[in-house]
Design a protein around this motif. Structure first.
Motif, PDB file in Angstrom:
ATOM      1  N   LEU A  36       1.405  -0.565   0.233  1.00 31.90           N
ATOM      2  CA  LEU A  36       0.318  -0.312  -0.298  1.00 31.90           C
ATOM      3  C   LEU A  36       0.693   1.870   0.159  1.00 31.90           C
ATOM      4  CD1 LEU A  36      -3.164  -0.574   2.700  1.00 31.90           C
ATOM      5  CD2 LEU A  36      -2.777  -1.209  -0.228  1.00 31.90           C
ATOM      6  N   ALA A  37       0.990   2.512  -1.070  1.00 26.23           N
ATOM      7  CA  ALA A  37       1.551   3.030  -0.885  1.00 26.23           C
ATOM      8  C   ALA A  37       1.008   4.637  -0.875  1.00 26.23           C
ATOM      9  CB  ALA A  37       1.628   3.229  -2.157  1.00 26.23           C
ATOM     10  N   GLY A  38       0.037   4.670  -0.195  1.00 28.06           N
ATOM     11  CA  GLY A  38      -0.309   5.418   0.502  1.00 28.06           C
ATOM     12  C   GLY A  38      -0.490   5.184   2.362  1.00 28.06           C
ATOM     13  N   VAL A  39       0.317   4.292   3.123  1.00 29.68           N
ATOM     14  CA  VAL A  39       0.649   3.841   4.085  1.00 29.68           C
ATOM     15  C   VAL A  39       1.959   5.216   4.252  1.00 29.68           C
ATOM     16  CG1 VAL A  39       0.676   2.236   6.079  1.00 29.68           C
ATOM     17  CG2 VAL A  39      -0.673   2.178   4.370  1.00 29.68           C
ATOM     18  N   PHE A  40       2.284   5.274   5.702  1.00 31.81           N
ATOM     19  CA  PHE A  40       2.969   5.811   6.258  1.00 31.81           C
ATOM     20  C   PHE A  40       4.170   5.253   6.636  1.00 31.81           C
ATOM     21  CE2 PHE A  40       0.005   9.876   5.663  1.00 31.81           C
ATOM     22  CZ  PHE A  40       1.070  10.526   5.318  1.00 31.81           C
ATOM     23  N   GLU A  41       5.465   5.306   6.256  1.00 32.50           N
ATOM     24  CA  GLU A  41       6.242   4.182   7.215  1.00 32.50           C
ATOM     25  C   GLU A  41       6.725   4.341   8.643  1.00 32.50           C
ATOM     26  OE1 GLU A  41       7.649   1.370   5.528  1.00 32.50           O
ATOM     27  OE2 GLU A  41       6.939   2.059   3.450  1.00 32.50           O
ATOM     28  N   TYR A  42       6.618   3.281   9.405  1.00 31.21           N
ATOM     29  CA  TYR A  42       7.275   4.088  10.597  1.00 31.21           C
ATOM     30  C   TYR A  42       8.873   4.534  10.829  1.00 31.21           C
ATOM     31  CZ  TYR A  42       8.824   3.041  15.857  1.00 31.21           C
ATOM     32  OH  TYR A  42       9.512   3.477  16.499  1.00 31.21           O
ATOM     33  N   GLN A  43       7.842   5.515  11.834  1.00 27.04           N
ATOM     34  CA  GLN A  43      10.009   6.319  11.921  1.00 27.04           C
ATOM     35  C   GLN A  43       9.787   6.048  13.434  1.00 27.04           C
ATOM     36  OE1 GLN A  43      12.116   7.747  10.335  1.00 27.04           O
ATOM     37  NE2 GLN A  43      11.419   7.928   8.168  1.00 27.04           N
ATOM     38  N   PRO A  44      10.907   5.548  13.851  1.00 28.50           N
ATOM     39  CA  PRO A  44      11.014   5.638  15.009  1.00 28.50           C
ATOM     40  C   PRO A  44      11.235   7.375  15.873  1.00 28.50           C
ATOM     41  CG  PRO A  44      13.396   5.037  14.845  1.00 28.50           C
ATOM     42  CD  PRO A  44      11.810   5.497  13.333  1.00 28.50           C
ATOM     43  N   ARG A  45      10.502   7.500  17.606  1.00 29.12           N
ATOM     44  CA  ARG A  45      11.249   8.876  17.952  1.00 29.12           C
ATOM     45  C   ARG A  45      12.899   8.775  18.429  1.00 29.12           C
ATOM     46  NH1 ARG A  45       6.086   7.208  22.111  1.00 29.12           N
ATOM     47  NH2 ARG A  45       4.920   8.740  20.542  1.00 29.12           N
ATOM     48  N   LEU A  46      12.830  10.568  18.389  1.00 29.80           N
ATOM     49  CA  LEU A  46      14.465  10.663  18.948  1.00 29.80           C
ATOM     50  C   LEU A  46      15.067  11.006  19.565  1.00 29.80           C
ATOM     51  CD1 LEU A  46      17.363  11.391  17.192  1.00 29.80           C
ATOM     52  CD2 LEU A  46      16.123  13.478  17.209  1.00 29.80           C
ATOM     53  N   ALA A  47      15.571  10.326  20.839  1.00 29.90           N
ATOM     54  CA  ALA A  47      16.108   9.787  22.121  1.00 29.90           C
ATOM     55  C   ALA A  47      17.060  11.043  22.481  1.00 29.90           C
ATOM     56  CB  ALA A  47      16.540   8.716  21.916  1.00 29.90           C
ATOM     57  N   ILE A 104      -3.007   3.046  10.813  1.00 32.51           N
ATOM     58  CA  ILE A 104      -1.179   3.619  10.803  1.00 32.51           C
ATOM     59  C   ILE A 104      -0.951   4.621  10.860  1.00 32.51           C
ATOM     60  CG2 ILE A 104      -0.461   1.878   9.258  1.00 32.51           C
ATOM     61  CD1 ILE A 104      -1.716  -0.744   8.843  1.00 32.51           C
ATOM     62  N   ASN A 105      -1.286   4.776   9.448  1.00 33.19           N
ATOM     63  CA  ASN A 105      -1.421   6.618   9.355  1.00 33.19           C
ATOM     64  C   ASN A 105      -0.545   7.480  10.724  1.00 33.19           C
ATOM     65  OD1 ASN A 105      -0.589   5.664   7.090  1.00 33.19           O
ATOM     66  ND2 ASN A 105      -2.331   7.139   5.910  1.00 33.19           N
ATOM     67  N   ALA A 106      -2.233   7.132  11.685  1.00 31.82           N
ATOM     68  CA  ALA A 106      -2.120   8.177  12.486  1.00 31.82           C
ATOM     69  C   ALA A 106      -0.963   7.620  13.629  1.00 31.82           C
ATOM     70  CB  ALA A 106      -3.942   8.372  13.112  1.00 31.82           C
ATOM     71  N   ALA A 107      -0.579   6.347  13.623  1.00 32.39           N
ATOM     72  CA  ALA A 107       0.223   6.231  14.891  1.00 32.39           C
ATOM     73  C   ALA A 107       1.876   6.031  14.237  1.00 32.39           C
ATOM     74  CB  ALA A 107      -0.288   4.283  14.863  1.00 32.39           C
ATOM     75  N   HIS A 108       1.708   5.901  13.224  1.00 36.42           N
ATOM     76  CA  HIS A 108       3.013   6.268  12.487  1.00 36.42           C
ATOM     77  C   HIS A 108       3.662   8.295  12.669  1.00 36.42           C
ATOM     78  CE1 HIS A 108       3.625   2.227  10.572  1.00 36.42           C
ATOM     79  NE2 HIS A 108       3.291   1.900  11.535  1.00 36.42           N
ATOM     80  N   ARG A 109       2.464   8.680  12.727  1.00 38.28           N
ATOM     81  CA  ARG A 109       2.753  10.070  12.192  1.00 38.28           C
ATOM     82  C   ARG A 109       3.819   9.992  13.329  1.00 38.28           C
ATOM     83  NH1 ARG A 109      -2.368  10.574   9.555  1.00 38.28           N
ATOM     84  NH2 ARG A 109      -2.100  10.975   7.490  1.00 38.28           N
ATOM     85  N   GLN A 110       3.233   9.638  14.968  1.00 38.33           N
ATOM     86  CA  GLN A 110       3.293   9.768  16.247  1.00 38.33           C
ATOM     87  C   GLN A 110       4.582   9.117  16.219  1.00 38.33           C
ATOM     88  OE1 GLN A 110       1.667  12.571  17.751  1.00 38.33           O
ATOM     89  NE2 GLN A 110       0.482  12.956  16.393  1.00 38.33           N
ATOM     90  N   GLN A 167       2.802  -5.455   4.056  1.00 40.95           N
ATOM     91  CA  GLN A 167       2.012  -5.481   2.668  1.00 40.95           C
ATOM     92  C   GLN A 167       1.181  -4.057   2.486  1.00 40.95           C
ATOM     93  OE1 GLN A 167      -1.884  -6.152   1.903  1.00 40.95           O
ATOM     94  NE2 GLN A 167      -1.326  -5.543  -0.591  1.00 40.95           N
ATOM     95  N   ARG A 168       0.356  -4.222   4.175  1.00 39.01           N
ATOM     96  CA  ARG A 168       0.068  -3.459   4.735  1.00 39.01           C
ATOM     97  C   ARG A 168       0.201  -2.359   5.261  1.00 39.01           C
ATOM     98  NH1 ARG A 168      -5.513  -5.104   4.387  1.00 39.01           N
ATOM     99  NH2 ARG A 168      -5.626  -5.941   2.842  1.00 39.01           N
ATOM    100  N   GLY A 169       1.414  -2.487   5.874  1.00 37.20           N
ATOM    101  CA  GLY A 169       2.112  -1.224   6.704  1.00 37.20           C
ATOM    102  C   GLY A 169       2.227  -1.311   7.681  1.00 37.20           C
TER     103      GLY A 169
END
Length: 767
Positions: A36-47, A104-110, A167-169
Motif C-alpha cells: 500500500l503506497a498510501g501508508v506512512f512508514e514507521y519512523q522511531p522517535r528521537l532519543a 496505521i498512518n495516525a500511529a506512524h505520524r506520532q 504489504q499493509r504497513g
C-alpha cells in the motif's frame, strides 16, 4: 476520508480488512498484492541525551465494539493521546486482525508502532492452531498430528503473516491464544519455536523494529491458564516473543512479584541474539513485561474506569519500570453513549479527564467506589484520582528532519470540511477519518502552561483553556481554540503584557536548520489589541541559549487567517534537543485595571527542514494527470461507479540558458546546476481533495470555482486513487451532461496546491 453523502459501500475502505481463518489468508495470497503506497512508514522517535529510558512504557489495545466501526458518514471513537503511547494494538475477534490504514498512518505520524492480532479462541480454533505450525497442508488430523511426539514446524504462515504486515504497513502482531492446545507440552514447545520464526520473518521483511507480543494465556503444559504475571509457566513464551502482555486478574502484589521473578532470569536468555544479521539486539528489560489493565474492570483490581489509576499505582511504571498494557479504553464511549444528553463533546470531556485530567486546575474528578476487596488484601491506599498521563513519559513525534511534522489539530472526526479557510462540506451526522488525525497539541492540554515573557511580573498569570472548535478551520475539520482570561493590574506597565504560550513539543537534531509555520486567527474583547508571534523555545527554561531563532515573517491569508514562519537551528555542539513551538502573545489594553479576555484559533502547525539556499533547484509538486475508469455496469450518470486515479510529479524551476561554448572552461568545478537532495520529500502529499462539476456536453468549462467538493482520500491506504459511487455525487445528473473531476493535492506541509498545479478529467455518457 470525509465523503459527501451517506450510506457508502465498503468499497471506499480497505480491501480485505481482516481474515476469519488461515484458509481465507491463503486464498487472498493467490492473487498478487502490491504494498500500500498510501501508508506512512514507521519512523522511531528521537532519543534525547540525558533523558532516562528506564520508565515503563504504555501499550494501548483499543478493542472498540469488535473493531472496524469507523464510518465516513458518522462519528466514532478515536484515540488521541499518542504522545503517551509506545505501541498500539488494533483489536478484533477475527482470526487475523489487520489495522485499518488510517489507524496505521495516525500511529506512524506520532512515532508509535501499531500491531495486528492473531487470535485463536474457543474450540473452533483448534484446527487452525495446529495448521499454523504445520503449514498449508491438504488435510489435517488434529489428534494424530498433535499426539505423534514431535510436531513438524513449517514457516509458511510465519512468512504469510510477515508479508501481510509488510504489504499493509503495520509493525507486528499480538498473539492471543485463548484455547488449550491438544498436543499439550509438545505443541506448546513447537508454538514457541514458531513464534521465533515469526519474529525472524517480521524483522527480515518489515524491519528491525517489528514486534511480537504474547498474551498471557496458554502455558507450558498447553493448557489455557492465565498467570496474571511473568512466571515459570509462561516464561518460554516470553523469551520467544518481544514482550509479555499479562492477563488482568492480578492482586496488588503481583506486579512486584513478576518484576522480582524477571530479575532472577539468566541475562543471557534475555539478551536475544538478533533474528536478522546486522539487526540491532533486542535485550529484554522490565519494560518488556506489560502488565494488563482492563478499563472495563472485569476482574481488575480497583475496578477499571476512573479507578484504573489504582492498578497503575501498583504496576509503578515510574519507579519499578514495568510497562502497562491498557485494554479497552473505548470504554469511555461505549459505557456512556446510551445515556441521556450524550454527545461527542460530552465524550471528549469524559475522555480527557481519564487521560489528562480536568480542564480547570483544582477541579475534583469524582470516582466511583471501587469493588470490595477480599479480606486477605490490604485496604485501598492509592489516594485520590490520578489521570493516566501521570504515569508515562510524554514523547514528541519523530524528528521533523526525517518526517515533516504537520498538524491541523484534528481528532479524526468532524462535521465540516474546510479548504484554505472555506467550508466546502457540511454534514448532519458527522464523519470519522482516522487518516486525518493529527497531534492535538500536546502542550495545550488539559490547559496551556503559560508564563510571562521577558521580565517576571508580580500579578497572576492569565488562565487559559483549550477546546477543539468544530465550527472553523483552515484545512480540515476543526481548529484548536485557546481562550485566555486575564485579571486587572495596577502596575505602571500593565497596559502591555506578554505571555509565552507553548503548543507542541518536538525533538530536533543538532546542527540542522528547520522552519516552523503556524496559521492562526486572533480574537479579543473590543478594548484589547493582540500581537501574536510564532516562537520556538527549548522545553527546559535553563537551556534558552541552545537555539538560534530567526525573525518571524507574516503573511495574510483569506477568511481572517494569518500565517507566520520562522527559521531556527539547534546548536551543533549538542545532541538532540527537546523544543516547544508556540506563540508569544502580547496584549495591549485601554484600561489595565479591568479584566480582559482574548482567544486564538490555531489552524495549522508545521515544522520541517529548511529548504536549501539558492542556486540549488527545489522541485514544486504538482498533479500530472487524472483518469476515470467507470465500472462496466455503469449505463447512466445516476448510477455512476468507477475509480478515479492520478499521478503526481515535480516541476523544476526555469533555468538560465547555458551555452557550453561561452565562458565555460572544461576544468570548471562548479556544476551547471545543483539539485536538492530532498527532492523525494517535495513529492509527498498528505491527501487529496476531489471535486466534481457538471456542465452541458459541448460546452467549455474554464473555471474550477463552481466545482462541488465530494471527498478526500485516505480510507483505503492506496495512493492516488478514489472509489467513486453515486452516494458522493450531486443528485439529479442527466444524460448529455459532462462531469469534470478535479483533483487537488495537499502537501506533507499542509499546503493546498493552486489549481494551475492540479489536474482534472472529464467523463460523460451521451444519449
Amino acid at each position: 476520508m470525509p465523503l459527501r453523502g451517506v450510506g457508502h459501500s465498503k468499497l471506499v475502505g480497505d480491501e480485505a480488512p481482516f481474515f476469519d481463518s488461515l484458509a481465507d489468508l491463503d486464498a487472498w495470497f493467490t492473487q498478487p498484492h502490491s504494498k500500500l503506497a498510501g501508508v506512512f512508514e514507521y519512523q522511531p522517535r528521537l532519543a534525547v541525551n540525558g533523558q532516562s529510558d528506564n520508565r515503563g512504557k504504555l501499550l494501548v489495545c483499543h478493542d472498540y465494539k469488535g473493531g472496524y466501526t469507523e464510518s465516513p458518514s458518522g462519528l466514532c471513537y478515536t484515540f488521541n493521546f499518542w504522545s503517551l503511547c509506545d505501541t498500539f494494538v488494533y483489536f478484533s475477534h477475527h482470526r487475523i486482525t489487520v489495522p485499518p490504514s488510517g489507524w496505521i498512518n495516525a500511529a506512524h505520524r506520532q512515532g508509535v508502532k501499531i500491531l495486528g492480532v492473531l487470535i485463536l479462541e474457543h474450540s473452533e480454533s483448534v484446527a487452525d492452531g495446529l495448521k499454523l505450525l504445520l503449514g498449508n497442508v491438504p488435510s489435517l488430523s488434529t489428534n494424530s498430528n498433535a499426539a505423534s511426539g514431535s510436531i513438524p514446524l513449517s514457516a509458511h504462515y510465519a512468512s504469510r503473516l510477515a508479508e501481510l504486515a509488510f504489504q499493509r504497513g503495520f509493525d507486528g502482531y499480538l498473539l492471543n491464544f485463548e484455547s488449550s492446545l491438544p498436543g499439550r507440552t509438545e505443541q506448546a514447545r513447537a508454538l514457541t519455536a514458531w513464534i521465533i520464526l515469526l519474529r525472524a520473518k517480521l524483522r527480515s521483511i518489515v524491519g528491525g523494529h517489528a514486534d511480537v507480543v504474547w498474551y498471557d494465556s496458554v502455558i507450558i503444559s498447553g493448557e489455557l491458564r492465565y498467570q496474571n504475571r511473568l512466571n515459570h509457566c509462561n516464561l518460554p513464551f516470553f523469551l520467544a516473543s518481544d514482550a509479555l502482555f499479562t492477563n488482568y486478574f492480578w492482586p496488588p502484589n503481583y506486579p512486584a512479584l513478576g518484576a522480582a521473578y524477571f530479575l532472577t532470569i539468566d541475562p543471557v536468555l534475555l539478551g536475544n541474539r538478533p533474528a536478522v544479521e546486522n539487526a540491532p539486539s533486542r535485550v529484554k528489560t522490565l519494560q518488556s513485561v506489560l502488565t494488563g489493565i482492563d478499563v472495563w474492570g472485569r476482574g481488575q483490581y480497583g475496578g477499571g474506569g476512573f479507578n484504573s489509576y489504582r492498578a497503575i499505582t501498583h504496576i509503578n511504571p515510574q519507579s519499578l519500570g514495568l510497562s502497562v498494557a491498557l485494554f479497552g479504553p473505548g470504554w469511555t464511549w461505549e459505557s456512556e453513549q446510551d445515556k441521556p444528553g450524550w454527545s461527542w463533546e460530552r465524550w471528549w470531556d469524559y475522555e480527557r479527564k481519564l487521560w489528562i485530567g480536568p480542564s480547570h486546575s483544582g477541579e475534583a474528578v469524582p470516582v466511583p467506589d471501587p469493588p470490595r476487596l477480599p479480606d486477605k488484601f490490604p485496604p485501598y491506599n492509592e489516594g485520590p484520582f490520578k489521570p493516566l498521563n501521570i504515569s508515562f513519559v510524554d514523547t514528541p513525534p519523530p524528528d521533523p528532519a526525517k518526517s515533516a511534522f504537520y498538524t491541523c489539530f484534528s481528532p479524526g472526526v468532524g462535521w465540516s470540511w474546510f479548504v484554505d479557510g472555506m467550508n466546502v462540506l457540511q454534514t448532519e451526522q458527522g464523519w470519522t477519518d482516522i487518516d486525518k488525525q493529527c497531534s492535538i497539541g500536546n502542550l495545550a492540554w488539559p490547559r496551556p502552561t503559560l508564563r510571562w515573557e521577558g521580565d517576571e511580573r508580580e500579578e497572576d498569570l492569565p488562565t487559559a483553556s483549550t477546546v477543539l472548535d468544530m465550527t472553523d478551520a483552515w484545512n480540515g475539520g476543526n481548529s484548536l481554540k485557546i481562550s485566555a482570561a486575564c485579571g486587572g493590574s495596577h502596575a505602571d506597565d500593565a497596559f502591555f503584557r506578554c505571555i509565552w504560550l507553548p503548543v507542541q513539543s518536538l525533538t530536533v537534531s543538532a546542527g540542522r536548520s528547520y522552519e516552523a509555520c503556524i496559521v492562526y486567527k486572533p480574537g479579543s474583547d473590543e478594548n484589547v489589541d493582540l500581537d501574536l508571534t510564532i516562537m520556538v523555545k527549548p522545553l527546559s527554561v535553563q537551556e534558552e541559549a541552545q537555539l538560534t531563532v530567526g525573525q518571524a515573517v507574516l503573511t495574510d491569508l483569506p477568511h481572517g487567517w494569518s500565517k507566520q514562519e520562522l527559521t531556527f537551528t539547534p546548536k551543533s555542539n549538542l545532541g538532540p534537543t527537546s523544543i516547544a513551538v508556540g506563540l508569544v502573545v502580547g496584549f495591549v489594553v485601554e484600561d489595565p485595571s479591568l479584566p480582559c479576555n482574548f482567544v486564538m484559533s490555531l489552524g495549522k502547525l508545521a515544522v520541517y527542514p529548511s529548504p536549501p539556499l539558492l542556486p540549488i533547484s527545489v522541485g514544486l509538486p504538482r498533479i500530472l494527470w487524472a483518469h476515470f475508469a467507470p465500472d462496466s455496469a455503469t449505463d447512466s450518470l445516476s448510477n455512476l461507479v468507477g475509480v478515479l486515479t492520478w499521478d503526481t510529479a515535480l516541476s523544476l524551476p526555469p533555468m538560465t540558458p547555458i551555452n557550453p561554448y561561452v565562458n565555460n572552461h572544461p576544468e570548471d568545478a562548479r556544476p551547471a546546476w545543483v539539485l536538492d537532495d530532498a527532492l523525494p520529500q517535495s513529492h509527498s502529499f498528505l491527501y487529496f481533495n476531489v471535486y466534481v462539476s457538471a456542465y452541458p456536453i459541448d460546452t467549455d468549462l474554464l473555471d474550477s470555482s463552481p466545482a462541488m467538493f465530494i471527498a478526500t482520500t485516505g480510507l483505503d491506504g492506496r495512493a492516488n486513487r478514489l472509489y467513486i459511487e453515486p452516494q458522493c455525487l450531486p443528485q439529479g445528473l442527466e444524460r448529455n451532461v459532462c462531469l469534470r473531476f478535479h483533483v487537488q493535492g495537499v502537501t506533507n506541509l499542509g499546503e493546498v496546491l493552486p489549481w494551475e498545479r492540479c489536474a482534472f478529467v472529464d467523463y460523460s455518457i451521451k444519449s
